[in-house]
Design a protein around this motif. Structure first.
Motif, PDB file in Angstrom:
ATOM      1  N   LYS A   1       0.803  -1.213   0.000  1.00 35.00           N
ATOM      2  CA  LYS A   1       0.000   0.000   0.000  1.00 35.00           C
ATOM      3  C   LYS A   1       0.843   1.273   0.000  1.00 35.00           C
ATOM      4  O   LYS A   1       0.303   2.385  -0.025  1.00 35.00           O
ATOM      5  CB  LYS A   1      -0.934   0.009   1.220  1.00 35.00           C
ATOM      6  CG  LYS A   1      -2.020  -1.066   1.172  1.00 35.00           C
ATOM      7  CD  LYS A   1      -2.884  -1.040   2.421  1.00 35.00           C
ATOM      8  CE  LYS A   1      -4.014  -2.059   2.337  1.00 35.00           C
ATOM      9  NZ  LYS A   1      -5.068  -1.674   1.358  1.00 35.00           N
ATOM     10  N   GLY A   2       2.171   1.133   0.063  1.00 36.59           N
ATOM     11  CA  GLY A   2       3.042   2.297   0.051  1.00 36.59           C
ATOM     12  C   GLY A   2       2.957   3.146   1.303  1.00 36.59           C
ATOM     13  O   GLY A   2       3.003   4.369   1.251  1.00 36.59           O
ATOM     14  N   ILE A   3       2.841   2.473   2.464  1.00 36.91           N
ATOM     15  CA  ILE A   3       2.686   3.178   3.740  1.00 36.91           C
ATOM     16  C   ILE A   3       3.919   2.944   4.614  1.00 36.91           C
ATOM     17  O   ILE A   3       4.397   1.812   4.753  1.00 36.91           O
ATOM     18  CB  ILE A   3       1.420   2.693   4.478  1.00 36.91           C
ATOM     19  CG1 ILE A   3       0.175   3.043   3.655  1.00 36.91           C
ATOM     20  CG2 ILE A   3       1.321   3.324   5.871  1.00 36.91           C
ATOM     21  CD1 ILE A   3      -1.109   2.450   4.213  1.00 36.91           C
ATOM     22  N   TYR A   4       4.401   4.012   5.207  1.00 41.46           N
ATOM     23  CA  TYR A   4       5.567   3.969   6.110  1.00 41.46           C
ATOM     24  C   TYR A   4       5.093   3.721   7.542  1.00 41.46           C
ATOM     25  O   TYR A   4       3.981   4.103   7.921  1.00 41.46           O
ATOM     26  CB  TYR A   4       6.307   5.302   6.034  1.00 41.46           C
ATOM     27  CG  TYR A   4       7.409   5.489   7.044  1.00 41.46           C
ATOM     28  CD1 TYR A   4       8.725   5.155   6.736  1.00 41.46           C
ATOM     29  CD2 TYR A   4       7.143   6.012   8.309  1.00 41.46           C
ATOM     30  CE1 TYR A   4       9.743   5.328   7.661  1.00 41.46           C
ATOM     31  CE2 TYR A   4       8.155   6.187   9.246  1.00 41.46           C
ATOM     32  CZ  TYR A   4       9.444   5.846   8.907  1.00 41.46           C
ATOM     33  OH  TYR A   4      10.446   6.028   9.820  1.00 41.46           O
ATOM     34  N   ALA A   5       5.966   3.113   8.345  1.00 42.43           N
ATOM     35  CA  ALA A   5       5.663   2.951   9.772  1.00 42.43           C
ATOM     36  C   ALA A   5       6.944   2.968  10.590  1.00 42.43           C
ATOM     37  O   ALA A   5       8.014   2.604  10.117  1.00 42.43           O
ATOM     38  CB  ALA A   5       4.909   1.649  10.028  1.00 42.43           C
ATOM     39  N   MET A   6       6.801   3.404  11.834  1.00 48.44           N
ATOM     40  CA  MET A   6       7.881   3.381  12.818  1.00 48.44           C
ATOM     41  C   MET A   6       7.719   2.161  13.714  1.00 48.44           C
ATOM     42  O   MET A   6       6.601   1.801  14.088  1.00 48.44           O
ATOM     43  CB  MET A   6       7.819   4.632  13.695  1.00 48.44           C
ATOM     44  CG  MET A   6       8.204   5.914  12.999  1.00 48.44           C
ATOM     45  SD  MET A   6       9.986   6.176  13.031  1.00 48.44           S
ATOM     46  CE  MET A   6      10.201   6.715  14.734  1.00 48.44           C
ATOM     47  N   ASN A   7       8.844   1.538  14.085  1.00 50.06           N
ATOM     48  CA  ASN A   7       8.853   0.441  15.039  1.00 50.06           C
ATOM     49  C   ASN A   7       9.605   0.859  16.291  1.00 50.06           C
ATOM     50  O   ASN A   7      10.800   1.156  16.227  1.00 50.06           O
ATOM     51  CB  ASN A   7       9.563  -0.774  14.442  1.00 50.06           C
ATOM     52  CG  ASN A   7       8.716  -1.517  13.444  1.00 50.06           C
ATOM     53  OD1 ASN A   7       8.066  -2.489  13.790  1.00 50.06           O
ATOM     54  ND2 ASN A   7       8.723  -1.060  12.206  1.00 50.06           N
ATOM     55  N   PHE A   8       8.926   0.883  17.418  1.00 55.94           N
ATOM     56  CA  PHE A   8       9.578   1.190  18.688  1.00 55.94           C
ATOM     57  C   PHE A   8       9.834  -0.137  19.402  1.00 55.94           C
ATOM     58  O   PHE A   8       8.895  -0.842  19.777  1.00 55.94           O
ATOM     59  CB  PHE A   8       8.713   2.117  19.525  1.00 55.94           C
ATOM     60  CG  PHE A   8       8.605   3.507  18.949  1.00 55.94           C
ATOM     61  CD1 PHE A   8       9.667   4.398  19.048  1.00 55.94           C
ATOM     62  CD2 PHE A   8       7.460   3.915  18.279  1.00 55.94           C
ATOM     63  CE1 PHE A   8       9.582   5.680  18.516  1.00 55.94           C
ATOM     64  CE2 PHE A   8       7.368   5.188  17.736  1.00 55.94           C
ATOM     65  CZ  PHE A   8       8.437   6.071  17.853  1.00 55.94           C
ATOM     66  N   ILE A   9      11.110  -0.462  19.575  1.00 60.31           N
ATOM     67  CA  ILE A   9      11.488  -1.799  20.054  1.00 60.31           C
ATOM     68  C   ILE A   9      12.226  -1.749  21.389  1.00 60.31           C
ATOM     69  O   ILE A   9      12.786  -0.724  21.766  1.00 60.31           O
ATOM     70  CB  ILE A   9      12.375  -2.516  19.016  1.00 60.31           C
ATOM     71  CG1 ILE A   9      13.736  -1.798  18.884  1.00 60.31           C
ATOM     72  CG2 ILE A   9      11.668  -2.609  17.660  1.00 60.31           C
ATOM     73  CD1 ILE A   9      14.784  -2.570  18.114  1.00 60.31           C
ATOM     74  N   ASN A  10      12.214  -2.902  22.079  1.00 58.00           N
ATOM     75  CA  ASN A  10      12.982  -3.089  23.315  1.00 58.00           C
ATOM     76  C   ASN A  10      14.185  -3.961  22.996  1.00 58.00           C
ATOM     77  O   ASN A  10      14.038  -5.170  22.772  1.00 58.00           O
ATOM     78  CB  ASN A  10      12.136  -3.764  24.389  1.00 58.00           C
ATOM     79  CG  ASN A  10      10.828  -3.032  24.648  1.00 58.00           C
ATOM     80  OD1 ASN A  10       9.757  -3.526  24.300  1.00 58.00           O
ATOM     81  ND2 ASN A  10      10.918  -1.868  25.251  1.00 58.00           N
ATOM     82  N   PRO A  11      15.393  -3.408  22.967  1.00 54.09           N
ATOM     83  CA  PRO A  11      16.579  -4.170  22.552  1.00 54.09           C
ATOM     84  C   PRO A  11      16.819  -5.455  23.336  1.00 54.09           C
ATOM     85  O   PRO A  11      17.345  -6.422  22.785  1.00 54.09           O
ATOM     86  CB  PRO A  11      17.721  -3.168  22.771  1.00 54.09           C
ATOM     87  CG  PRO A  11      17.084  -1.831  22.609  1.00 54.09           C
ATOM     88  CD  PRO A  11      15.715  -1.984  23.203  1.00 54.09           C
ATOM     89  N   LYS A  12      16.433  -5.490  24.593  1.00 51.90           N
ATOM     90  CA  LYS A  12      16.704  -6.669  25.417  1.00 51.90           C
ATOM     91  C   LYS A  12      16.077  -7.938  24.831  1.00 51.90           C
ATOM     92  O   LYS A  12      16.597  -9.043  25.028  1.00 51.90           O
ATOM     93  CB  LYS A  12      16.192  -6.455  26.837  1.00 51.90           C
ATOM     94  CG  LYS A  12      16.502  -7.626  27.770  1.00 51.90           C
ATOM     95  CD  LYS A  12      16.113  -7.349  29.203  1.00 51.90           C
ATOM     96  CE  LYS A  12      16.506  -8.507  30.115  1.00 51.90           C
ATOM     97  NZ  LYS A  12      16.159  -8.245  31.525  1.00 51.90           N
ATOM     98  N   PHE A  13      14.974  -7.785  24.101  1.00 49.77           N
ATOM     99  CA  PHE A  13      14.237  -8.956  23.644  1.00 49.77           C
ATOM    100  C   PHE A  13      14.473  -9.304  22.176  1.00 49.77           C
ATOM    101  O   PHE A  13      14.008 -10.348  21.714  1.00 49.77           O
ATOM    102  CB  PHE A  13      12.744  -8.749  23.900  1.00 49.77           C
ATOM    103  CG  PHE A  13      12.439  -8.293  25.299  1.00 49.77           C
ATOM    104  CD1 PHE A  13      12.841  -9.048  26.383  1.00 49.77           C
ATOM    105  CD2 PHE A  13      11.792  -7.093  25.534  1.00 49.77           C
ATOM    106  CE1 PHE A  13      12.596  -8.624  27.688  1.00 49.77           C
ATOM    107  CE2 PHE A  13      11.541  -6.659  26.829  1.00 49.77           C
ATOM    108  CZ  PHE A  13      11.941  -7.424  27.903  1.00 49.77           C
ATOM    109  N   ILE A  14      15.195  -8.440  21.458  1.00 47.66           N
ATOM    110  CA  ILE A  14      15.473  -8.707  20.052  1.00 47.66           C
ATOM    111  C   ILE A  14      16.251 -10.016  19.911  1.00 47.66           C
ATOM    112  O   ILE A  14      17.100 -10.342  20.743  1.00 47.66           O
ATOM    113  CB  ILE A  14      16.252  -7.519  19.442  1.00 47.66           C
ATOM    114  CG1 ILE A  14      15.369  -6.267  19.420  1.00 47.66           C
ATOM    115  CG2 ILE A  14      16.747  -7.854  18.032  1.00 47.66           C
ATOM    116  CD1 ILE A  14      14.039  -6.426  18.708  1.00 47.66           C
ATOM    117  N   ASP A  15      15.960 -10.765  18.860  1.00 46.30           N
ATOM    118  CA  ASP A  15      16.547 -12.094  18.614  1.00 46.30           C
ATOM    119  C   ASP A  15      16.021 -13.141  19.588  1.00 46.30           C
ATOM    120  O   ASP A  15      16.664 -14.187  19.797  1.00 46.30           O
ATOM    121  CB  ASP A  15      18.081 -12.059  18.675  1.00 46.30           C
ATOM    122  CG  ASP A  15      18.685 -11.276  17.515  1.00 46.30           C
ATOM    123  OD1 ASP A  15      18.214 -11.448  16.385  1.00 46.30           O
ATOM    124  OD2 ASP A  15      19.626 -10.498  17.756  1.00 46.30           O
TER     125      ASP A  15
END
Length: 315
Positions: A91-105
């Motif tokens: 759809k050609g829509i942008y989004a921001m992702n707010f993440i918690n680094p401790k849980f990545i991977d």
């Protein structure tokens, strides 16, 4: 639909047609069809913008004929990569992702996700439910036991590990079999596809349960991760809520991070006495469409304005 502001910021967590055990007892989430319906409605009435445009228009205070929407997602769930990003790219829509680094991977399961997983296992397995009734301070009342588990807070999150161990719920095994969070490789791919990756605190605490020093430490650690990995370090979204966060926090974190442009709460359509802290509108309300949610938010804002209650005043 007459808006009190030129721009709106919306916040989701995940989109899925699946039964997501580690989330379903925390908040309702959109099905794919429901999410696409939201986007189709929003596209008719708003213009989706990216982060760079958002900053430019906020700082230059430009206006448009059509109001704008910045789309954001919290917590870094893997569904953003598998389910959401293909829809947004189409759809050609942008989004921001707010993440918690401790849980990545999938390094660890966030404490609230642990609570939902435990409750899922209890309510789906009679033998686990019976065993829980013998746990200290619990009883035969399933509803009260579930309520007690879901009320365990950030400071006492170790109780969740003890309950899981007692009930023989293997959280490590769950993480091995289920990709709960985005991976480092996926984050880089999303960044290359034009999506924003930014800070949501290190490990998703309730900020009003932390002292100022710990608030700053948790935030700074996550902003440092963003900088080290060449993600966005010019924004930060409070996990849960920014309720009771004081001006001292904002003054310090902005002074420590000259690149930081804005921080975000999730109190709906409201003004904030700190002009760099902007409020987002949660859109995951059970059985309500995006249109209904926005109409309710606008009506509520207009009501608050009549009583001069439409602005968050910080001490």
């Amino acid at each position: 639909m007459k808006l009190p502001f030129q721009d709106l910021i919306l916040v989701y967590h995940l989109v899925s047609d699946e039964d997501v055990k580690h989330v379903k007892h925390l908040f309702p989430y959109r099905s794919v069809k429901h999410f696409e319906n939201d986007l189709d409605f929003l596209s008719k009435h708003f213009e989706f913008i990216d982060w760079e445009t958002f900053i430019k228009e906020k700082t230059e205070k430009t206006t448009r004929k059509k109001p704008t929407v910045l789309l954001t997602f919290d917590d870094g769930y893997s569904e953003f990569y598998d389910v959401i990003s293909p829809i947004l790219k189409r759809k050609g829509i942008y989004a921001m992702n707010f993440i918690n680094p401790k849980f990545i991977d999938n390094q660890e399961l966030m404490w609230r996700n642990k609570a939902s997983l435990i409750v899922s296992e209890i309510t789906e397995n009679k033998s686990i439910e019976n065993k829980l009734s013998k746990y200290p301070n619990f009883n035969n009342d399933l509803k009260s036991n579930v309520s007690s588990i879901l009320k365990i807070n950030y400071k006492n999150q170790n109780h969740l590990d003890k309950i899981a161990e007692y009930l023989e719920i293997n959280i490590s095994d769950y993480l091995q079999k289920n990709q709960v969070y985005l991976t480092t490789v996926q984050l880089q791919k999303l960044k290359n596809d034009g999506f924003g990756i930014s800070s949501h605190g290190w490990d998703h605490p309730f900020y009003n349960q932390l002292g100022l020093e710990n608030q700053l430490e948790n935030t700074q650690k996550s902003l440092d991760y963003m900088k080290e990995n060449a993600f966005l370090n010019d924004s930060f979204a409070f996990p849960f809520t920014d309720h009771l966060v004081t001006n001292r926090f904002f003054e310090t974190i902005f002074n420590q991070n000259p690149d930081l442009k804005f921080t975000f709460g999730a109190a709906g359509i409201k003004l904030d006495s700190n002009s760099k802290n902007l409020q987002r509108i949660p859109v995951e309300i059970r059985n309500y469409t995006a249109e209904e949610i926005l109409k309710n938010e606008i009506s509520y804002y207009q009501l608050l304005k009549k009583f001069n209650k439409n602005k968050i005043i910080r001490s």
